[in-house]
Structure formats: structure tokens, C-alpha cells
Write a protein that holds these residues in place. Structure first.
Motif, PDB file in Angstrom:
ATOM      1  N   GLN A  86       0.818  -0.944   0.156  1.00 14.67           N
ATOM      2  CA  GLN A  86      -0.144  -0.207  -0.002  1.00 14.67           C
ATOM      3  C   GLN A  86       0.911   1.299  -0.212  1.00 14.67           C
ATOM      4  O   GLN A  86       0.479   2.113  -0.775  1.00 14.67           O
ATOM      5  CB  GLN A  86      -0.875  -0.131   1.241  1.00 14.67           C
ATOM      6  N   GLU A 139       3.975   1.294  -0.981  1.00 14.62           N
ATOM      7  CA  GLU A 139       4.743   1.488  -2.250  1.00 14.62           C
ATOM      8  C   GLU A 139       4.066   1.780  -3.373  1.00 14.62           C
ATOM      9  O   GLU A 139       4.223   2.756  -4.161  1.00 14.62           O
ATOM     10  CB  GLU A 139       5.320  -0.130  -2.389  1.00 14.62           C
ATOM     11  N   ALA A 140       2.708   1.441  -3.356  1.00 12.65           N
ATOM     12  CA  ALA A 140       1.870   2.106  -4.336  1.00 12.65           C
ATOM     13  C   ALA A 140       1.533   3.500  -4.234  1.00 12.65           C
ATOM     14  O   ALA A 140       1.802   4.242  -5.512  1.00 12.65           O
ATOM     15  CB  ALA A 140       0.172   1.043  -4.340  1.00 12.65           C
ATOM     16  N   ALA A 141       1.358   4.043  -2.946  1.00 15.59           N
ATOM     17  CA  ALA A 141       1.108   5.395  -2.855  1.00 15.59           C
ATOM     18  C   ALA A 141       2.432   6.196  -3.257  1.00 15.59           C
ATOM     19  O   ALA A 141       2.267   7.087  -3.987  1.00 15.59           O
ATOM     20  CB  ALA A 141       0.854   5.697  -1.479  1.00 15.59           C
ATOM     21  N   LYS A 142       3.612   5.686  -2.941  1.00 14.31           N
ATOM     22  CA  LYS A 142       5.065   6.235  -3.241  1.00 14.31           C
ATOM     23  C   LYS A 142       5.173   6.299  -4.822  1.00 14.31           C
ATOM     24  O   LYS A 142       5.460   7.313  -5.326  1.00 14.31           O
ATOM     25  CB  LYS A 142       6.119   5.708  -2.524  1.00 14.31           C
ATOM     26  N   SER A 143       4.828   4.947  -5.424  1.00 14.09           N
ATOM     27  CA  SER A 143       5.135   5.121  -6.911  1.00 14.09           C
ATOM     28  C   SER A 143       4.092   6.004  -7.491  1.00 14.09           C
ATOM     29  O   SER A 143       4.291   6.402  -8.914  1.00 14.09           O
ATOM     30  CB  SER A 143       4.649   3.529  -7.323  1.00 14.09           C
ATOM     31  N   LEU A 144       3.070   6.439  -7.050  1.00 18.19           N
ATOM     32  CA  LEU A 144       2.183   7.494  -7.439  1.00 18.19           C
ATOM     33  C   LEU A 144       2.657   9.031  -7.310  1.00 18.19           C
ATOM     34  O   LEU A 144       1.942   9.829  -7.817  1.00 18.19           O
ATOM     35  CB  LEU A 144       0.653   7.408  -7.148  1.00 18.19           C
ATOM     36  N   MET A 176       3.298  10.269  -4.025  1.00 20.22           N
ATOM     37  CA  MET A 176       3.033  10.563  -2.987  1.00 20.22           C
ATOM     38  C   MET A 176       3.995  10.728  -1.988  1.00 20.22           C
ATOM     39  O   MET A 176       4.830   9.742  -1.855  1.00 20.22           O
ATOM     40  CB  MET A 176       1.654   9.911  -2.192  1.00 20.22           C
ATOM     41  N   ASN A 216      12.163   3.341 -10.263  1.00 18.94           N
ATOM     42  CA  ASN A 216      11.521   4.579  -9.507  1.00 18.94           C
ATOM     43  C   ASN A 216      11.815   4.434  -8.001  1.00 18.94           C
ATOM     44  O   ASN A 216      11.058   4.873  -7.410  1.00 18.94           O
ATOM     45  CB  ASN A 216       9.809   4.328  -9.830  1.00 18.94           C
ATOM     46  N   ARG A 260       8.614  10.269  -9.402  1.00 25.54           N
ATOM     47  CA  ARG A 260       8.039   9.042  -9.602  1.00 25.54           C
ATOM     48  C   ARG A 260       6.726   9.584 -10.128  1.00 25.54           C
ATOM     49  O   ARG A 260       6.143   8.707 -10.795  1.00 25.54           O
ATOM     50  CB  ARG A 260       7.605   8.604  -8.083  1.00 25.54           C
ATOM     51  N   PHE A 277       2.165  -3.016  -9.998  1.00 24.36           N
ATOM     52  CA  PHE A 277       2.469  -4.315  -9.166  1.00 24.36           C
ATOM     53  C   PHE A 277       1.916  -5.786  -9.657  1.00 24.36           C
ATOM     54  O   PHE A 277       0.736  -5.611 -10.251  1.00 24.36           O
ATOM     55  CB  PHE A 277       2.247  -3.848  -7.596  1.00 24.36           C
ATOM     56  N   VAL A 306      -1.775  14.860  -5.626  1.00 18.63           N
ATOM     57  CA  VAL A 306      -0.333  15.060  -5.782  1.00 18.63           C
ATOM     58  C   VAL A 306      -0.120  16.122  -6.910  1.00 18.63           C
ATOM     59  O   VAL A 306       0.545  17.091  -6.770  1.00 18.63           O
ATOM     60  CB  VAL A 306       0.519  13.819  -6.339  1.00 18.63           C
TER      61      VAL A 306
END
Lengths: 264, 257
Positions: free
Chosen positions: A133, A135-140, A142, B55, B93, B100, B122
Motif C-alpha cells: 500500500q 509502495e503503491a502510494a509512493k510510486s504515484l 505521494m 522508480n 515518481r 504491481f 499530488v
């Protein structure tokens, strides 16, 4: 045969159905001391939980030390400690609220103590959320603060609320300990009645009032949990089942409490 | 601007270890605009780790990775590379979509809310505009009618398609796919691969770690074989599936095809 002290049920009954004028004050004191101390505990616990995950060692150390000290010593001692070291006026003015020094000390002690327990509960809640969760947020794109606030904590809340409910239930009862520093709340009220009656009746009556408070809270907790559960599962547990559940399994998510009901 | 800007992604001699395990042993790869590159290889060959380094979900130990000409995760200070500030890493990023293996949708948000989350919070896009764009994207992945469903009510294939839409919503320059169909039931992998193929043909720049050789044949411009932390062979799909040169590639393909 041990003879029990006879109980004056008439006095118990009187103190339940027609409490004296100051009782309303005592009841209100118990309620607001518990609520304020619990809120303080949640905020301190959240802060300490976040500090524990910090990259900076001093923050992690401070967080660990806080839990070690305040979980490792009796809350009664902490209440005495805050009362004795708290400087300042006899009456604290917070806007419209005027609180005696003992009340402020009591709330501080209960709140700081509670924070140490809340840190563990909040930490467990955050840890229970899959790493993917974050990681997904960071990859977007955030940042961790935003991801924590919008993605992780809302999910962790579902895990945190049931034990938080237990904590607040405990808090309402533990708050009775502040009678020792002269705060006028429900237990002090019973204690004073005892000093004139010299009988067990006032304590039975006050036990009843604590029971009422905790029961109301259990019901409120069930409502909160239902609201948190709805979005993720879509299917709701009816309010009636929740309410009945309070009396059968001590509140919370109860579905199995009614085996004769058809299981969908 | 760097000379390597002609590449959307430029990796040079990337090394990465987990403790004593030397996972990446000097990976170099360039990906051009509108190119689709498939990375294949046995498990443990380092392909997922390499993708995660792009990333900065994993920190590289040495080497360089650039996206759009900017080094990822590191910046130069006094002649040495130091880890960048979180703010800069996060900004980079936003240019890199990541899909995933296990979808990682936000379970407390509907499909639509998953997609608009990052554009609104964001990028600062207005909610109305984000919703309009999200609806278009969800329709594009074939889920226009599921926008109000929570992930728990969607099949694996549907969840992965929402995850793709969620990444696309940030309009990234580069899309990374980490074995996007490995966690899916065989009967739904097709719907996800179809979406990815459509993206590839529409000119999205993407790097796909996959075991789906059929997809690699149909959609890839270039196939890269990784083994024990290095790239041992790369070339067109035709080259790969008809006349692989490296012994390890031959063995791998004979097992998987």
C-alpha cells in the motif's frame, strides 16, 4: 457460615433513581476527564508511533523510552506525580472552561499514561497494513506523510478502533483513581456518601453508573465500527445485531452470536 | 540537458545487493521514447529488483539510472552522489507509472477514487477534471461500469486493469509493469494483456517484466534476457524466439515455451 454485611438496597435504589444535585457534576466530570484524557492519549500515541518509525534515532529512542516508563509504572503513581510537580494556579482557565489544578493534573496523568498504550495499538494497526500500500502510494508520487494520512492510517483505523474501544472503556473506570488527588468525580461522590452512611450501598450504586457509561460507549463503538466496515465489505451488519452483540459478546463484530439466524 | 535525454530511461552499470546477495551485477539498458521492452529471465535473475530500482523503490548501490535525463534517487553533491530529498524523488515518481504483481489497489477507495487519488492530491488537478479523466481511463481499460465498485468486489483481472488506469492517470512518461499477470487466474490474464498490448501499440513507453512469451512476441519492440543479475542477451522478438544465441536463453526458452 460467614454472615455478609446486610446491604441497604433502599439506599442503592435512591442513589440510582434520584441522585442528589452534585451527582450530575460528578458524572459530567468522569465523562469529560475520560474523553479529554483519551483524546490526548490517541494524539500522543499517534505521535509516538510515528516517531518510532522515524529515520532519526533520537526520535525512536524517545518513543521507546516513553512507553517503557509509562507502561512500567502504576498509573496511580503517575497521577500523584503529575499532581505534585504540576506548577501553576489553583484554577486553570481554558476559554470557557475553568479547571481546578487537580483536574488538570489528573487529565495529564491519564492522558500521558494512555498514550503509551495507544502507541502500541496504533503501531500494530499501521504494521498490519500491507507494505504494498505504501509502495503503491509512493510510486504515484505521494510523499510518505501524505501516503500515511490518506492511504495507510484510514485502513489502519479499522484495526485500531476495536482495541481503542476497550481502552476508552478502561479509561472511564480508571479515571476513578483521580479521586486520590481530590478531584470530584463519580467515585469521589460515592466515597463521600460512604463516609456518612458507612455502608456498601453507595459503591453498588456507583458501579451501576459506571456500567451505564460503558454500555453506552459499547453501543457507540459498534456504530463506529459498522461505519468503518461498510466501505470495504459492502454488506453491513444490522444495527440490531450490533446492539444485541454488545450484550452477548462484549461488543464489536458479532455475526456468529446468533447461530439460529440463517447464515447467508 | 543530458546527452542521454534521447532515452526515456537510461541505466548504466547498476549494482544492487541485499546483504550478501549481489542481485544486480552491472545492468545497463536504454529505452527509447514509445518503445516497449520486455524483460524475461528465471526467477531470482534480478529483473523485478531492476524494475523497482527504476522508480527508487529500491536504492541502487552504484551505477546510474536516469529517467527523462534526470538521475533517479540521487543527486551530485561535492562530486559525490548522495540520496536525493524525498520531495524530489516523489516528483520524479509522478513521471513513472508502476503496476504491481499484486495490484496494490487502495481497498478503502472505489475504483474511481483509486484513479483520482494521485491526480487530485499530488498533481493538484481539480476533482471534476480528475473524475472526467478517470472515467475515460476506466472506459479505456473496459471498466466504465465498475467505477463505483470497491476493489474487494472486483476480480483479479479487473483489479489489475484499475491499477493500470490509476498509473496512467498521472500521465507518466514511462510505465513499468512488474509481472502484472503472475498473480492472476489463467482465464483472466488475457484481458490484462490486451489492455497492455493496446497501450504498447498506442506508443506508450513501457518496460514489462513478464513470463508471458506470447505477449512479448506480439507487443515488444525489444526483448531483454536477464540472468544472475546481468543482461545476457537482447534483441527483437523475432531474434529471440527464432534464433537465440546465448546458451542460457535457449535453455530458458525451451523450458518456458
Amino acid at each position: 457460615m460467614v454472615a455478609l454485611v446486610p446491604i441497604d438496597w433502599h439506599l442503592v435504589w435512591t442513589r440510582i433513581v434520584s441522585p442528589n444535585g452534585v451527582f450530575a457534576h460528578a458524572l459530567w466530570a468522569t465523562v469529560y476527564i475520560s474523553i479529554v484524557a483519551q483524546i490526548m492519549g490517541i494524539l500522543l500515541g499517534l505521535l509516538a508511533a510515528l516517531m518510532r518509525m522515524s529515520r532519526l534515532l533520537p526520535f525512536r529512542f524517545l518513543s521507546g523510552f516513553y512507553v517503557l516508563v509509562f507502561r512500567g509504572t502504576p498509573v496511580l503513581v503517575q497521577i500523584m506525580f503529575f499532581w505534585l510537580v504540576l506548577p501553576g494556579p489553583r484554577i486553570f482557565n481554558f476559554g470557557a472552561f475553568h479547571l481546578p489544578q487537580a483536574v488538570v493534573a489528573g487529565i495529564l496523568a491519564l492522558g500521558v499514561n494512555e498514550g503509551a498504550y495507544m502507541r502500541e495499538i496504533i503501531r500494530a494497526g499501521i504494521d498490519s497494513i500491507d507494505r504494498g500500500q505504501m509502495e503503491a502510494a509512493k510510486s504515484l508520487g505521494m510523499r510518505s506523510g501524505l501516503a500515511m494520512r490518506r492511504i495507510v492510517l484510514p485502513q489502519a483505523a479499522r484495526v485500531i478502533v476495536p482495541p481503542l474501544g476497550n481502552e476508552f472503556n478502561n479509561m472511564m473506570k480508571t479515571s476513578s483513581l483521580v479521586y486520590i488527588i481530590g478531584v470530584y468525580e463519580m467515585f469521589s461522590d460515592a466515597e463521600q456518601a460512604y463516609s456518612t452512611a458507612l455502608a456498601v450501598a453507595p459503591f453498588i450504586a456507583v458501579a451501576f453508573w459506571y456500567f451505564i457509561l460503558t454500555s453506552i460507549w459499547s453501543f457507540a463503538q459498534a456504530l463506529i465500527e459498522r461505519k468503518l466496515a461498510v466501505s470495504e465489505h459492502g454488506d453491513e451488519i444490522s444495527l440490531r445485531d450490533r446492539a444485541i452483540g454488545i450484550w452477548t459478546e462484549g461488543g464489536g463484530m458479532v455475526r456468529s452470536a446468533w447461530p439460529w439466524r440463517a447464515r447467508a | 540537458m543530458n546527452a542521454s535525454f534521447e532515452f526515456v530511461m537510461h541505466a548504466d552499470e547498476v549494482h544492487k545487493s541485499f546483504g550478501l546477495l549481489h542481485v544486480l551485477r552491472g545492468v545497463s539498458l536504454d529505452v527509447r521514447l514509445r518503445e516497449t521492452v520486455c524483460i524475461i529471465g528465471t526467477s531470482g535473475s534480478g529483473k523485478t529488483t531492476f524494475l523497482r530500482c527504476i522508480n527508487h523503490l529500491e536504492k541502487i548501490d552504484s551505477g546510474l539510472i536516469e529517467v527523462n535525463g534526470h538521475p533517479i534517487g540521487y543527486r551530485e553533491r561535492k562530486g559525490k552522489l548522495v540520496e536525493d530529498r524525498e520531495r524530489n524523488i516523489s516528483r520524479q515518481r509522478t513521471e513513472i507509472g508502476f503496476v504491481f504483481q499484486r495490484f496494490n489497489l487502495f481497498p478503502h477507495k472505489t475504483a474511481l477514487e483509486n484513479v483520482i487519488e494521485a491526480p487530485v492530491h499530488v498533481r493538484g488537478v481539480s476533482k471534476d477534471q480528475a473524475i472526467a479523466e478517470a472515467e475515460t481511463l476506466l472506459a479505456r481499460v473496459g471498466l466504465g461500469d465498475k467505477k463505483d465498485a470497491y476493489p474487494g468486489k472486483l476480480s483479479g483481472g479487473q483489479q489489475q486493469r484499475v491499477a493500470i488506469a490509476r498509473s496512467l492517470a498521472m500521465k507518466p512518461a514511462l510505465m513499468l509493469f512488474d509481472e502484472p499477470t503472475s498473480a492472476l487466474d489463467p482465464e483472466v490474464t488475457g484481458e490484462v494483456l490486451d489492455v497492455m498490448e493496446e497501450l504498447a501499440h498506442a506508443g506508450t513507453t513501457m518496460i514489462v517484466v513478464t513470463h508471458e512469451m506470447g505477449f512479448a512476441k506480439r507487443a515488444a519492440d525489444r526483448v531483454v534476457m536477464m540472468d544472475e543479475g546481468v543482461i545476457i542477451e537482447e534483441g527483437s522478438p523475432e531474434h529471440f524466439f527464432e534464433s537465440p544465441t546465448h546458451e542460457r536463453t535457449k535453455t530458458f526458452l525451451s523450458k518456458i515455451l
